[in-house]
Design a protein around this motif. Sequence first.
Motif, PDB file in Angstrom:
ATOM      1  N   HIS A  14       0.822  -1.199   0.000  1.00 30.27           N
ATOM      2  CA  HIS A  14       0.000   0.000   0.000  1.00 30.27           C
ATOM      3  C   HIS A  14       0.860   1.254   0.000  1.00 30.27           C
ATOM      4  O   HIS A  14       1.984   1.250   0.468  1.00 30.27           O
ATOM      5  N   TYR A  20      -3.227   0.986   4.638  1.00 28.75           N
ATOM      6  CA  TYR A  20      -2.509   0.017   5.463  1.00 28.75           C
ATOM      7  C   TYR A  20      -3.349  -0.362   6.690  1.00 28.75           C
ATOM      8  O   TYR A  20      -3.450  -1.546   7.037  1.00 28.75           O
ATOM      9  N   TRP A  23      -5.951  -2.669   5.701  1.00 28.55           N
ATOM     10  CA  TRP A  23      -5.391  -4.004   5.476  1.00 28.55           C
ATOM     11  C   TRP A  23      -5.200  -4.737   6.801  1.00 28.55           C
ATOM     12  O   TRP A  23      -5.508  -5.930   6.910  1.00 28.55           O
ATOM     13  N   THR A 105       2.116  -5.898  12.650  1.00 30.38           N
ATOM     14  CA  THR A 105       2.960  -4.818  12.147  1.00 30.38           C
ATOM     15  C   THR A 105       4.435  -5.145  12.345  1.00 30.38           C
ATOM     16  O   THR A 105       5.264  -4.899  11.466  1.00 30.38           O
ATOM     17  N   ILE A 323       4.537   2.624   6.413  1.00 31.91           N
ATOM     18  CA  ILE A 323       4.500   2.701   4.950  1.00 31.91           C
ATOM     19  C   ILE A 323       5.844   3.164   4.407  1.00 31.91           C
ATOM     20  O   ILE A 323       6.287   2.731   3.335  1.00 31.91           O
TER      21      ILE A 323
END
Length: 573
Positions: A14, A20, A23, A105, A323
């Motif tokens: 992304h 994100y 997601w 994450t 990101i």
Amino acid sequence: MRQLPLADPGVPNHRSPARYLWWVAGGQARTLAGGMAFGILWMAAQAFIPAILGRAIDEGIAARDGDRLLHWTALLFAVGVVQATAGIMRHRFAVTNWLTAAYRTVQVVTRKSADLGATLPKQLATGEVVSIGAGDLSYIGNLMEISARFAGAIVAFVVVASILLSSSTVLGLVVLIGVPIMLFCLGPMLRPLHKRQSAQREAVGELNSLGSDIVAGLRVLRGIGGEESFSRRYRSESQQVRKAGVRVAGIQSVLDAAQVLLPGVFVVLVVGLGAHFALRGDLSAGSLVAFYGYATFLVLPLRTATEFANQLMRGLVAAGRVIRVLKLETEITDPETPVRLPDHGDLVDPVSGVRARDGLLTAVVSAEPDTYDKLADRLGRYDEASEVRYGGVTLASATRADVRERILVSDTGSQLFTGVLRTELDPAGRCTDDELMAALRTASADDVLVALPDGLDSEVEEKGRSFSGGQRQRLVLVRALLADPSVLVLVEPTSAVDAHTEARIADRLRDHRSGRSTVVLTASPLLLDRVDEVIFVAAGRVVATGKHRELLESTPLYRRTVTRQTEEEEALR
């Protein structure tokens, strides 16, 4: 040690923080749905309590009807049990959602970092990655956790507004109109909060990078007397972080105060209107108590809504930093039509002219020691421009996985991690104890094992800090030997050990790697005297090849490089 990157097809590609977060939420949709369901049930149960109290007062106490009072009391108890049960389950799902989002994450960033390999430190400071694990993942977890309570807050607001409209149109409209107005009043504070939080996270990342650099080079700093200079720099950077934190705290405090003030004003307004209608006879005593209960209860969903907005801003900032890592592209890419590398062959670097012949123990000596890392990068294909060939096939025409399987580079930056020593040395768990002991003996690390209370099952501290520099270097060598690649490239593998230990390693390395290619980048005479072939590189090109003692006699520059003597010192001999 440079390991095979971990492939994860689930890593998102992304380009925006919002996508994100979506997601992440999609990956734990079932637990989020469970948390929301129990959150709705938990808060809706609370929303009905004032109504039950009001009916108990009107139909039981005011009417002096014991049966109705008992009926509403039993119903209140049942709702209380439902609320307690739903609250427990909501909390369990909240913890699950937090942990799932946070550690997912961590997995994504770790796998991306492993895939980037040597590219990561070239494009992103260490502190940037550290700050994700230190703080950003908790903000993403907090956002997933509060989503359940936010869903419950929305439903509870709708339920209370419906009850109020059915009892009093005016009070119902006050609630329906007043709540959005209060949330709208909080909106102008969110954007500057977002900007200040982003600036603070940037400052924290830079400070973490500076701190890690200082810790890594502490011995050097002490040696050159640079501690005070870097201490002043660190204090200056930390003050910048403090100021950024104060700016965030300034607007955060206003937002927190508004979360208390605005709902408080709203409660006073609703209670005041309810009391006015009660004095006019439009509301009964029970209805007034119920309206007060509703007004007090509405503070909870209102504060939950503002907290959700706050956590959303923090989550977007944290996701933006994630990101930033996910956007990085590795310098080394796999070809569209890869070629399989052979099992054996010479390893040839056209740039320098180095040829490590198949099955031999080869040493490469450079007149410029800083070229070792560049040569190792080319030999292991950590340089996209590398034209190195293995068995006549260029490494660039094969996949990274194929290259890592055939060629392993163990350099001076290799680290030990927290865990059991056996797993640290043999991560794949494919070696027997005899093979482990053989590698330990080759690396002359027997004494390290003897000193440990549980032997191979002893715990290793982070970065192996309980070991000395020489012990860590020997354990890293053990790990490289146990990997047993077709070609093993060792960069200064004995630079931190004493002469006697180095001599033992040099004597045993040839036998341990018999029949497989080993390339040692070093200028150590003890190692050079025991290898099959020495290649001398000067100004980036091969200038001589032969045995160590032959090169000492025939090549003055080689002799000065190995003995570390200047031309003047050599002339005085």
